[in-house]
Design a protein around this motif. Structure first.
Motif, PDB file in Angstrom:
ATOM      1  N   ALA A 247      -8.841   6.841  -8.776  1.00 56.94           N
ATOM      2  CA  ALA A 247      -8.488   8.052  -9.484  1.00 56.94           C
ATOM      3  C   ALA A 247      -7.623   9.030  -8.976  1.00 56.94           C
ATOM      4  O   ALA A 247      -6.987   9.976  -9.292  1.00 56.94           O
ATOM      5  N   ASP A 248      -7.180   8.645  -7.467  1.00 61.28           N
ATOM      6  CA  ASP A 248      -6.140   9.533  -6.728  1.00 61.28           C
ATOM      7  C   ASP A 248      -4.828   8.760  -6.783  1.00 61.28           C
ATOM      8  O   ASP A 248      -3.947   9.196  -6.180  1.00 61.28           O
ATOM      9  N   ILE A 249      -4.700   7.609  -7.446  1.00 60.06           N
ATOM     10  CA  ILE A 249      -3.366   6.914  -7.307  1.00 60.06           C
ATOM     11  C   ILE A 249      -2.774   7.659  -8.580  1.00 60.06           C
ATOM     12  O   ILE A 249      -2.902   7.849  -9.700  1.00 60.06           O
ATOM     13  N   THR A 250      -1.458   8.070  -8.134  1.00 62.50           N
ATOM     14  CA  THR A 250      -0.299   8.642  -8.933  1.00 62.50           C
ATOM     15  C   THR A 250       0.936   7.806  -9.158  1.00 62.50           C
ATOM     16  O   THR A 250       1.777   8.104  -9.947  1.00 62.50           O
ATOM     17  N   VAL A 251       1.000   6.635  -8.264  1.00 65.52           N
ATOM     18  CA  VAL A 251       2.177   5.889  -8.477  1.00 65.52           C
ATOM     19  C   VAL A 251       1.869   4.908  -9.719  1.00 65.52           C
ATOM     20  O   VAL A 251       0.858   4.604 -10.155  1.00 65.52           O
ATOM     21  N   PRO A 252       3.028   4.995 -10.690  1.00 61.26           N
ATOM     22  CA  PRO A 252       2.825   4.117 -11.906  1.00 61.26           C
ATOM     23  C   PRO A 252       2.471   2.725 -11.672  1.00 61.26           C
ATOM     24  O   PRO A 252       2.969   2.055 -10.688  1.00 61.26           O
ATOM     25  N   ALA A 253       1.541   2.186 -12.305  1.00 67.44           N
ATOM     26  CA  ALA A 253       1.084   1.014 -12.331  1.00 67.44           C
ATOM     27  C   ALA A 253       1.178   0.338 -13.555  1.00 67.44           C
ATOM     28  O   ALA A 253       0.693   0.713 -14.675  1.00 67.44           O
ATOM     29  N   SER A 254       1.430  -1.123 -13.565  1.00 69.34           N
ATOM     30  CA  SER A 254       1.802  -2.183 -14.399  1.00 69.34           C
ATOM     31  C   SER A 254       0.892  -3.198 -14.386  1.00 69.34           C
ATOM     32  O   SER A 254       1.185  -3.963 -13.324  1.00 69.34           O
ATOM     33  N   LEU A 255      -0.391  -3.323 -14.866  1.00 66.29           N
ATOM     34  CA  LEU A 255      -1.255  -4.398 -14.460  1.00 66.29           C
ATOM     35  C   LEU A 255      -1.175  -5.475 -15.528  1.00 66.29           C
ATOM     36  O   LEU A 255      -0.809  -5.415 -16.651  1.00 66.29           O
ATOM     37  N   VAL A 256      -1.123  -6.567 -14.836  1.00 71.11           N
ATOM     38  CA  VAL A 256      -1.211  -7.994 -15.765  1.00 71.11           C
ATOM     39  C   VAL A 256      -2.551  -8.715 -15.650  1.00 71.11           C
ATOM     40  O   VAL A 256      -2.777  -8.827 -14.294  1.00 71.11           O
ATOM     41  N   GLY A 257      -3.007  -9.211 -16.629  1.00 71.18           N
ATOM     42  CA  GLY A 257      -4.125 -10.008 -16.275  1.00 71.18           C
ATOM     43  C   GLY A 257      -4.217 -11.073 -17.541  1.00 71.18           C
ATOM     44  O   GLY A 257      -3.376 -11.163 -18.363  1.00 71.18           O
ATOM     45  N   GLY A 258      -5.518 -11.780 -17.491  1.00 70.80           N
ATOM     46  CA  GLY A 258      -5.670 -12.922 -18.189  1.00 70.80           C
ATOM     47  C   GLY A 258      -7.096 -12.769 -18.865  1.00 70.80           C
ATOM     48  O   GLY A 258      -8.115 -12.118 -18.320  1.00 70.80           O
ATOM     49  N   TRP A 259      -7.272 -13.337 -20.335  1.00 73.06           N
ATOM     50  CA  TRP A 259      -8.601 -12.900 -20.988  1.00 73.06           C
ATOM     51  C   TRP A 259      -9.606 -13.852 -20.322  1.00 73.06           C
ATOM     52  O   TRP A 259     -10.774 -13.564 -20.282  1.00 73.06           O
ATOM     53  N   TYR A 260      -9.053 -14.941 -19.339  1.00 71.28           N
ATOM     54  CA  TYR A 260     -10.140 -15.939 -18.804  1.00 71.28           C
ATOM     55  C   TYR A 260      -9.889 -15.615 -17.356  1.00 71.28           C
ATOM     56  O   TYR A 260     -10.318 -16.673 -16.473  1.00 71.28           O
ATOM     57  N   ASP A 261      -9.500 -14.517 -16.715  1.00 69.16           N
ATOM     58  CA  ASP A 261      -9.409 -14.241 -15.583  1.00 69.16           C
ATOM     59  C   ASP A 261     -10.607 -13.719 -14.993  1.00 69.16           C
ATOM     60  O   ASP A 261     -11.342 -12.839 -15.499  1.00 69.16           O
ATOM     61  N   LEU A 262     -11.227 -13.874 -13.687  1.00 69.32           N
ATOM     62  CA  LEU A 262     -12.381 -13.454 -13.098  1.00 69.32           C
ATOM     63  C   LEU A 262     -12.449 -11.895 -12.847  1.00 69.32           C
ATOM     64  O   LEU A 262     -13.363 -11.169 -12.787  1.00 69.32           O
ATOM     65  N   PHE A 263     -11.222 -11.389 -12.746  1.00 60.73           N
ATOM     66  CA  PHE A 263     -11.351  -9.913 -12.388  1.00 60.73           C
ATOM     67  C   PHE A 263     -11.025  -9.025 -13.583  1.00 60.73           C
ATOM     68  O   PHE A 263     -10.662  -7.766 -13.558  1.00 60.73           O
ATOM     69  N   LEU A 264     -10.943  -9.662 -14.668  1.00 55.49           N
ATOM     70  CA  LEU A 264     -10.255  -8.858 -15.995  1.00 55.49           C
ATOM     71  C   LEU A 264     -11.373  -7.560 -16.161  1.00 55.49           C
ATOM     72  O   LEU A 264     -10.893  -6.615 -16.251  1.00 55.49           O
ATOM     73  N   PRO A 265     -12.760  -7.795 -16.113  1.00 51.22           N
ATOM     74  CA  PRO A 265     -13.584  -6.529 -16.430  1.00 51.22           C
ATOM     75  C   PRO A 265     -13.129  -5.364 -15.527  1.00 51.22           C
ATOM     76  O   PRO A 265     -13.206  -4.126 -15.997  1.00 51.22           O
ATOM     77  N   ASN A 266     -13.230  -5.619 -14.342  1.00 56.88           N
ATOM     78  CA  ASN A 266     -12.924  -4.453 -13.261  1.00 56.88           C
ATOM     79  C   ASN A 266     -11.325  -3.883 -13.246  1.00 56.88           C
ATOM     80  O   ASN A 266     -11.181  -2.987 -12.971  1.00 56.88           O
ATOM     81  N   GLN A 267     -10.630  -5.217 -13.794  1.00 51.14           N
ATOM     82  CA  GLN A 267      -9.238  -4.555 -13.952  1.00 51.14           C
ATOM     83  C   GLN A 267      -8.937  -3.812 -14.917  1.00 51.14           C
ATOM     84  O   GLN A 267      -8.265  -2.642 -14.998  1.00 51.14           O
ATOM     85  N   LEU A 268      -9.643  -3.719 -16.173  1.00 51.75           N
ATOM     86  CA  LEU A 268      -9.512  -2.958 -17.158  1.00 51.75           C
ATOM     87  C   LEU A 268     -10.167  -1.515 -16.919  1.00 51.75           C
ATOM     88  O   LEU A 268      -9.907  -0.754 -17.364  1.00 51.75           O
ATOM     89  N   ARG A 269     -11.370  -1.918 -16.182  1.00 49.36           N
ATOM     90  CA  ARG A 269     -12.052  -0.533 -15.686  1.00 49.36           C
ATOM     91  C   ARG A 269     -11.028   0.284 -14.935  1.00 49.36           C
ATOM     92  O   ARG A 269     -10.912   1.568 -14.937  1.00 49.36           O
ATOM     93  N   ASP A 270     -10.417  -0.260 -13.891  1.00 46.45           N
ATOM     94  CA  ASP A 270      -9.400   0.424 -12.905  1.00 46.45           C
ATOM     95  C   ASP A 270      -8.256   1.224 -14.059  1.00 46.45           C
ATOM     96  O   ASP A 270      -7.828   2.119 -13.729  1.00 46.45           O
ATOM     97  N   PHE A 271      -7.767   0.426 -14.963  1.00 44.57           N
ATOM     98  CA  PHE A 271      -6.597   0.749 -15.800  1.00 44.57           C
ATOM     99  C   PHE A 271      -7.263   2.222 -16.521  1.00 44.57           C
ATOM    100  O   PHE A 271      -6.453   3.094 -16.842  1.00 44.57           O
ATOM    101  N   GLN A 272      -8.435   2.039 -17.155  1.00 43.75           N
ATOM    102  CA  GLN A 272      -9.068   3.277 -17.715  1.00 43.75           C
ATOM    103  C   GLN A 272      -9.117   4.490 -16.730  1.00 43.75           C
ATOM    104  O   GLN A 272      -8.813   5.463 -17.330  1.00 43.75           O
TER     105      GLN A 272
END
Length: 558
Positions: A247-272
């Motif tokens: 929540a304290d990150i202000t640096v622009p972030a471009s996240l890249v993931g995969g539908w069958y990647d093990l980190f996907l659910p938490n990655q999308l949580r971070d994006f939200q």
């Protein structure tokens, strides 16, 4: 001729480089606060790279080979200079290496050192995949102003929760990763690891599990033992958990993931979280049809660093694009959306029915379906979310899995219209086991006109201290997805009690996972009646019907 440069350009679909003539300064010493010295390689155009934007890569995987040639070199040929820094106790850096626990302090010290170098300009972009992406999350809330962007790929702010969680212990990832890292500095390490993979798979059947590393490596691996002994959300891993800092990150972030990647659910949580807490920052996410490693994903990540990250590093406005770009499987097309989860997709329950049917209607009175789960012959993982394995991953034919007696299937009739599923997928399975400890694994599949069943997404939850005389509603969170079920296809749901070795087999005894030695078979029941309406919940958009109208399916036939 620089053959590697041309091959990488072709495979990653990159524009022509500004130069292919590069210089490398090797083994630069980078001191950190406790007196340890990390080693780094600096890549730059031979004609002079001082002052160019820096692509910073912090990694435990070494500074040569694929990482240098496939990740750093393409960036340096097209406008960056790059610094690759080896994590503690890897490839010449001082130790000891405590995976995940050391990256925040070391990362902040590395950044402090970098900005003071005479060749550093006024801009840095953090780049890299997997653990290298995690090193970005570990510092992103406290970076100096020179950091203009970050491109974390198949990564999230807390790796441990991806496999070491209350809902179920994902064994394959931490064990195979521990073995890979321990052996990675051997000669021909990648080839030897591949040849030895069957031994690794056998080792994961060891009882007690705390001896799996000893049997394979000849000694205890401290990282794997820590994973066994400490839950992901416990105090031991607190220094590795940076979720509260997102929540304290202000640096622009471009996240890249995969539908069958093990980190996907938490990655999308971070994006939200990023979108919610810094809505005016141009954060974005791109999710493709990939597992943890894919050449196409590497190319997309490189292009994101060049087209988006480099523009921000130069103070320019990158090409405009929607915040969310998703590859919709089934349709096999890229689509842009304004948010995650996308608006316009309504949750609809598809209920398990007697006779192996699946329908929007509530089930009638019926007896439960039964199967026997034997941890001595555990239901295998097939395709889906896998990492560093010769086994099949991603979308595969599920015929072999569905033929097993310990896998139940529930299938709709042929669809009369296209059905698009985009968003979070969950299931509520009314379940009873003869033992108080059991797992519930749910998988969503697409069955085509030729009866081929292909997995879309899945998930598992562990039930503990359940009363064998009572029915439990198992709330299973499946992986998110974007999938088009075509007209004439059928939607299928699998229910079982495992996916080994992706998830550790449940011994049925309640013993700690590290020391369990007894395996007890369990008789499982899945209910589908008006009082216990088991269902999968899909976020759907109907392509050829009114949005408010329920999905049209024939009332009979499986």
């Amino acid at each position: 001729m620089n053959l590697n440069s041309y091959v990488t350009q072709y495979l990653q679909k990159l524009p022509p480089p500004q130069t292919r003539d590069l210089a490398v300064e090797r083994d630069l010493p980078v001191p950190v606060r406790d007196g340890a010295v990390l080693l780094a390689d600096r890549w730059s155009p031979k004609g002079g790279g001082d002052g160019l934007p820096i692509a910073l890569i912090r990694t435990p995987y070494g500074r040569a080979g694929t990482l240098a040639l496939g990740a750093a070199k393409p960036l340096v040929e097209r406008g960056f200079q790059a610094l690759i820094v080896s994590s503690r106790a890897t490839f010449g850096s001082d130790g000891p290496f405590n995976p995940f626990l050391c990256e925040r302090k070391d990362g902040l010290d590395v950044l402090d050192w970098v900005v003071k170098q005479p060749w550093a300009g006024d801009s840095i972009v953090l780049v890299g995949a997997s653990y290298v992406g995690y090193t970005q999350w570990s510092v992103a809330d406290a970076v100096p102003p020179q950091v203009k962007a970050m491109v974390p790929v198949v990564s999230n702010a807390t790796f441990t929760m991806a496999f070491n969680r209350e809902g179920g212990f994902a064994l394959e990832t931490p064990f195979t990763w521990a073995v890979q890292v321990e052996r990675q500095e051997r000669r021909f390490a990648n080839v030897r690891n591949a040849l030895e993979e069957r031994e690794i798979l056998r080792a994961m059947r060891t009882l007690p599990l705390s001896q799996a590393d000893v049997g394979l490596l000849g000694h205890r691996n401290s990282y794997f033992q820590n994973v066994l002994d400490h839950d992901g959300d416990g105090p031991f891993w607190q220094a590795a958990d940076h979720v509260d800092k997102v929540a304290d990150i202000t640096v622009p972030a471009s996240l890249v993931g995969g539908w069958y990647d093990l980190f996907l659910p938490n990655q999308l949580r971070d994006f939200q979280t990023l979108r919610r807490t810094s809505p005016d920052t141009p954060h974005r996410v791109t999710i493709g049809p990939w597992a943890h490693w894919a050449m196409a994903m590497d190319g997309l990540a490189t292009r994101e660093a060049l087209e988006w990250g480099l523009a921000l590093a130069k103070g320019e406005t990158p090409p405009e694009r929607a915040p969310v770009r998703l590859f919709v499987m089934g349709e096999d097309k890229w689509r842009d959306f304004p948010a995650w989860p996308p608006p316009g997709y309504e949750p609809q329950r598809f209920h398990l029915q007697p006779g192996g049917a699946l329908a929007a209607d509530l089930p009638g009175e019926s007896t439960p379906d039964e199967y026997r789960y034997d941890p001595a012959d555990p239901t295998p993982a097939l395709g889906g979310v896998r990492m560093w394995t010769l086994q099949k991953y991603g979308r595969v034919d599920n015929a072999e899995l569905e033929a097993r007696s310990d896998v139940l299937t529930y299938t709709t009739p042929p669809l009369q219209e296209d059905v698009e599923v985009v968003g979070e997928v969950s299931a509520e399975i009314f379940f009873r086991s003869s033992l108080p400890y059991a797992d519930v694994f749910v998988r969503l599949c697409d069955v085509d006109e030729k009866e081929k069943s292909t997995n879309v997404c899945d998930g598992l939850i562990s039930l503990t201290d359940a009363d064998s005389d009572e029915t439990t509603c198992a709330a299973v969170q499946l992986w998110p997805t974007a999938y088009l079920f075509k007209r004439g296809h059928r939607i299928r749901v699998q229910v079982s009690s495992g996916a080994f070795p992706r998830f550790n087999r449940n011994p049925g005894t309640g013993e700690p996972r590290a020391t369990a030695v007894t395996l007890r078979p369990a008789d499982q029941q899945v209910f589908h009646d008006p009082a216990r309406p088991s269902a999968i919940v899909l976020p759907i958009r109907r392509i050829h019907s009114e949005p408010s109208r329920p999905l049209r399916m024939p009332s009979s036939a499986r």
